[in-house]
Design an enzyme around this catalytic site. Structure first.
Site, PDB file in Angstrom:
ATOM      1  N   ASN A 121       0.802  -1.219   0.000  1.00 29.10           N
ATOM      2  CA  ASN A 121       0.000   0.000   0.000  1.00 29.10           C
ATOM      3  C   ASN A 121       0.840   1.276   0.000  1.00 29.10           C
ATOM      4  O   ASN A 121       0.315   2.365   0.196  1.00 29.10           O
ATOM      5  CB  ASN A 121      -0.955   0.010   1.188  1.00 29.10           C
ATOM      6  N   ILE A 139       1.062   7.009   0.059  1.00 28.29           N
ATOM      7  CA  ILE A 139       0.366   6.043   0.905  1.00 28.29           C
ATOM      8  C   ILE A 139      -1.081   5.886   0.465  1.00 28.29           C
ATOM      9  O   ILE A 139      -1.763   6.874   0.178  1.00 28.29           O
ATOM     10  CB  ILE A 139       0.379   6.508   2.380  1.00 28.29           C
ATOM     11  N   CYS A 140      -1.541   4.647   0.443  1.00 30.21           N
ATOM     12  CA  CYS A 140      -2.950   4.405   0.139  1.00 30.21           C
ATOM     13  C   CYS A 140      -3.639   3.974   1.419  1.00 30.21           C
ATOM     14  O   CYS A 140      -3.553   2.826   1.826  1.00 30.21           O
ATOM     15  CB  CYS A 140      -3.070   3.317  -0.921  1.00 30.21           C
ATOM     16  N   LEU A 141      -4.295   4.922   2.058  1.00 29.98           N
ATOM     17  CA  LEU A 141      -4.977   4.612   3.318  1.00 29.98           C
ATOM     18  C   LEU A 141      -6.243   5.462   3.395  1.00 29.98           C
ATOM     19  O   LEU A 141      -6.192   6.677   3.212  1.00 29.98           O
ATOM     20  CB  LEU A 141      -4.033   4.919   4.498  1.00 29.98           C
TER      21      LEU A 141
END
Lengths: 215, 550
Positions: free
Chosen positions: A79, A87-89
């Site tokens: 991620n 960041i993939c959040l």
């Protein structure tokens, strides 16, 4: 001016809780909207033992808009972009709520290292590696942690094996080097084709690799 | 097909496609009307017409038009493309909201929870009643928690407070420390039953952004949902309406198979297709589903462009895409002014008619071809025909430039007519004023003045059809017989439209009433020619003679 007040309070909260092992500081005294945070890699993960530095930009509308965060430290994680550190959040995007603090966001990042979500990847190459061969993935992630996260500073290490850096089986790479191809090129082709390992008797794939190499 | 004294469109039997070719031939208008209604009932009817048409002088035409009657349904069927099957309605966001409320009312006895809660559930389920009911019967309690109607048991709500009864709503606190803005002040606060309490300023900030998103707004710290009533209390009178309208917007976006916004600027209408099951069938039979909103903006439900008959949606989108791509190269060529072909004075076209008279040298010419007007007036109009023969002998090196030239020609025609249509519309405004003026000054009744409005409408429809017919012509196989007929039809319509357009450039309004029959005749003729062109274009498409290529 609630933003400045809130940031100061959040700084204090981080300082008041040394047990969390989280660090938060301003990049420069004159700009309270640009911070660097850091936290420890969660134990019993490939990230254990590393300290990960996160670049934080606090927008004008904070805390009603999420802060912009990205990793300064290179991380091998589905991620997190292995190139840019993006960041993939969800909580840093649409699931943001004003009650989340910089500290809790950093803790969430720590949790993200603990439990990757390969089905919603930021870095497809890494995510594929994670899904296909967990053991090899863990090896690579550990290598990255040792290389980039332990010294605290990113040093270009000339002794690092390029193949190992991307979790590619060094013996296979060696085979192609023996055939007279350049190592960097081999690694690049393997990465492009999403290959980590190769059976030299699998003629079809070997041919494809050679084809790519000869391009 | 040049005109000698006689102009004839004769169909010969050798052509392979001559079944049902009956209705787009250049029929005299009188017969045409009957034929349309006939052909609608017997689509496969194959008959042959051998018609000779005289190069009609204006007077002849007027006479033959006197007894024209086009049946209203046939007309609508062709111009709007609507058969009785296409059921649609025009709504506003308010209408949709009222319907939603009605559905909520309808569900209330089943759910027996407050209306507002049902509204929340429906929003969560994208108004999919069936799915909601199914889930409701299966897991009512979980659903109520998930949707944020009831306090979740495992939420991190402030423990113990529950029993003391956190009161939902706005309170006043003497000294309140808000964890969002970190200010300590005496302020109004808001909290839901979960007890997560924040100062009203922070809540306002929080909600303000979310109002435009259209999703259910929850407490900042848990999933408990704010109801419209809460939002109004925090944000002030009727702010929740904004949330509802954004919610409806996202509803329409999610259901864009049967809901579409009117594409016209500032038009707030929504077209709702009532019966989607027959829609595919409808598309198969008719080219495009044209709809009309309450402000009488007419557009195509499928592609969202204006009425583009005789072109279908494929041709339209391909054409528009191409136009966008090419326009950069062409724009400079197609500037809005032209030089007078005789004295080279720059002329700006400020009216819809293509019959130009140079203000400086009085030379009369055609705006489209820059040729002398004289041959246009009495003879058949050649401007719509791109002369393929010209370039036949040229080498293949010039092929690309030929295609570009060909495209430039058609694009220019398209543009000219678009520009004319815009000017016609402006003209329409002045004409309306003149009608009003007439009513006041000479005491003409409203109904008597209607012929002007009618004529304008006919002119407009004619122009639009003419405009799009160039897209069709561009993509059609130029060697096919049917294409030739199409081009002939184009010319006829072009002629009649220019005629009517000229008539509408009313110079002295006082005499207008004497010309009433003239208006009727010419408008009627334009309408008939439009229908013929549309029908012919449709056949080109159906037989695959016209295909979009890139």
């Amino acid at each position: 001016m609630s933003r400045a007040k809130r940031i100061m309070k959040e700084m204090q909260a981080v300082k008041d809780d040394p047990a969390a092992n989280i660090n938060l500081e301003f990049v420069s005294e004159s700009d309270i909207h640009h911070l660097k945070g850091s936290f420890l890699g969660p134990p019993e993960t490939p990230y254990q033992g590393g300290r990960f530095i996160v670049d934080i930009e606090v927008p004008m509308e904070y805390p009603f808009k999420p802060p912009k965060m990205k990793f300064d430290t290179k991380v091998y994680h589905p991620n997190i972009s292995s190139v840019t550190g993006a960041i993939c959040l969800d909580i840093l995007k649409n699931a943001w709520s004003p009650v989340i603090t910089l500290k809790s966001a950093l803790i969430s990042l720590q949790a993200l290292l603990q439990s990757p979500e390969p089905n919603d990847p930021q870095d497809a190459e890494v995510a594929q590696h994670y899904l296909r061969d967990r053991e090899s993935f863990n090896k690579t992630a550990t290598l990255w942690t040792t290389l980039y996260a332990e010294g605290g500073e990113e040093v270009a290490n000339p002794n690092v094996d390029e193949a190992a850096l991307y979790g590619i089986d060094p013996t296979v790479v060696q085979e192609f080097v023996a055939q007279g191809f350049e190592k960097t090129k081999i690694v690049e082709v393997f990465r492009r084709m999403g290959l980590k390992n190769l059976d030299m008797n699998d003629n079809e794939t070997v041919n494809k690799v050679v084809e790519e190499l000869l391009r | 097909m040049n005109s000698d004294e006689e102009y004839s469109l004769v169909y010969d039997d050798d052509d392979d496609d001559n079944d049902s070719l009956d209705f787009y031939e250049a029929l005299p208008a009188t017969e045409f009307a009957i034929n349309i209604s006939k052909s609608r009932s017997h689509l496969s009817q194959s008959s042959e017409f051998d018609i000779e048409e005289d190069p009609l002088s204006n007077d002849d035409m007027a006479e033959s038009m006197l007894d024209v009657h086009v049946s209203a349904s046939a007309k609508r069927a062709l111009t709007e493309g609507s058969v009785p099957d296409l059921k649609y309605e025009c709504l506003t966001t308010e209408d949709i909201f009222h319907r939603m409320l009605k559905r909520v009312d309808h569900l209330q006895p089943i759910f027996s929870i407050p209306h507002e809660d049902i509204l929340l559930l429906m929003q969560l389920y994208d108004w999919n009643e069936e799915r909601l009911l199914e889930d409701w019967t299966e897991k009512m309690d979980i659903l109520l928690e998930e949707s944020g109607i009831h306090v979740s048991h495992n939420s991190n709500g402030i423990e113990g407070n529950d029993k003391n009864g956190n009161i939902r709503g706005v309170k006043f606190q003497e000294s309140f420390n808000c964890i969002i803005c970190c200010e300590e002040k005496s302020t109004e606060t808001f909290s839901l039953e979960c007890g997560h309490e924040y100062c009203i300023d922070c809540y306002r900030h929080y909600i303000k952004d979310k109002l435009n998103k259209g999703n259910v707004i929850t407490c900042m710290d848990c999933s408990l949902a704010l109801k419209n009533d809460d939002i109004d209390k925090i944000m002030g009178h009727q702010s929740s309406n904004k949330l509802m309208s954004s919610s409806i917007k996202s509803f329409i976006q999610k259901h864009n198979n049967n809901y579409k916004w009117c594409p016209y600027t500032d038009c707030k209408c929504i077209i709702h297709l009532k019966d989607t099951s027959s829609f595919a069938e409808y598309l198969r039979v008719h080219c495009s589903p044209f709809v009309s909103c309450k402000s009488s903006h007419r557009f195509c439900f499928s592609c969202g462009f204006e009425i583009h008959s005789p072109a279908d949606c494929d041709i339209t989108t391909t054409w528009i895409k191409k136009a966008k791509k090419e326009s950069e190269n062409l724009n400079w060529v197609l500037s809005h002014t032209k030089e007078c072909p005789k004295c080279s004075v720059n002329i700006e076209k400020n009216g819809g008619c293509n019959h130009m008279a140079c203000s400086s040298c009085k030379y009369e010419f055609c705006w489209i071809c820059s040729g002398d007007w004289k041959p246009h007036g009495s003879n058949f109009y050649q401007c719509t025909m791109y002369n393929n023969e010209d370039s036949k002998s040229k080498t293949s090196v010039e092929d690309t430039s030929k295609t570009l030239k060909r495209y430039t020609f058609y694009y220019r025609m398209f543009n000219e007519h678009e520009a004319s249509a815009k000017l016609d519309w402006q003209l329409g405004q002045t004409v309306e004023n003149k009608v009003k003026h007439l009513q006041e000054k000479i005491g003409v009744s409203w109904i008597e003045g209607q012929f002007l409005t009618e004529s304008l409408r006919a002119l407009n429809e004619g122009r639009t059809a003419l405009k799009w017919s160039f897209a069709i012509a561009f993509y059609s196989d130029p060697s096919h017989n049917l294409t030739k007929i199409f081009v002939d039809n184009q010319m006829l319509l072009s002629n009649s439209v220019e005629d009517l357009s000229e008539l509408l450039q009313i110079k002295n309004p006082e005499k207008i009433m004497n010309k009433k029959t003239d208006f009727y005749n010419k408008a009627g003729y334009v309408t008939n020619r439009t229908l013929a062109l549309i029908q012919c274009g449709r056949d080109l498409l159906r037989k695959g003679i016209c295909k979009p290529t890139n």
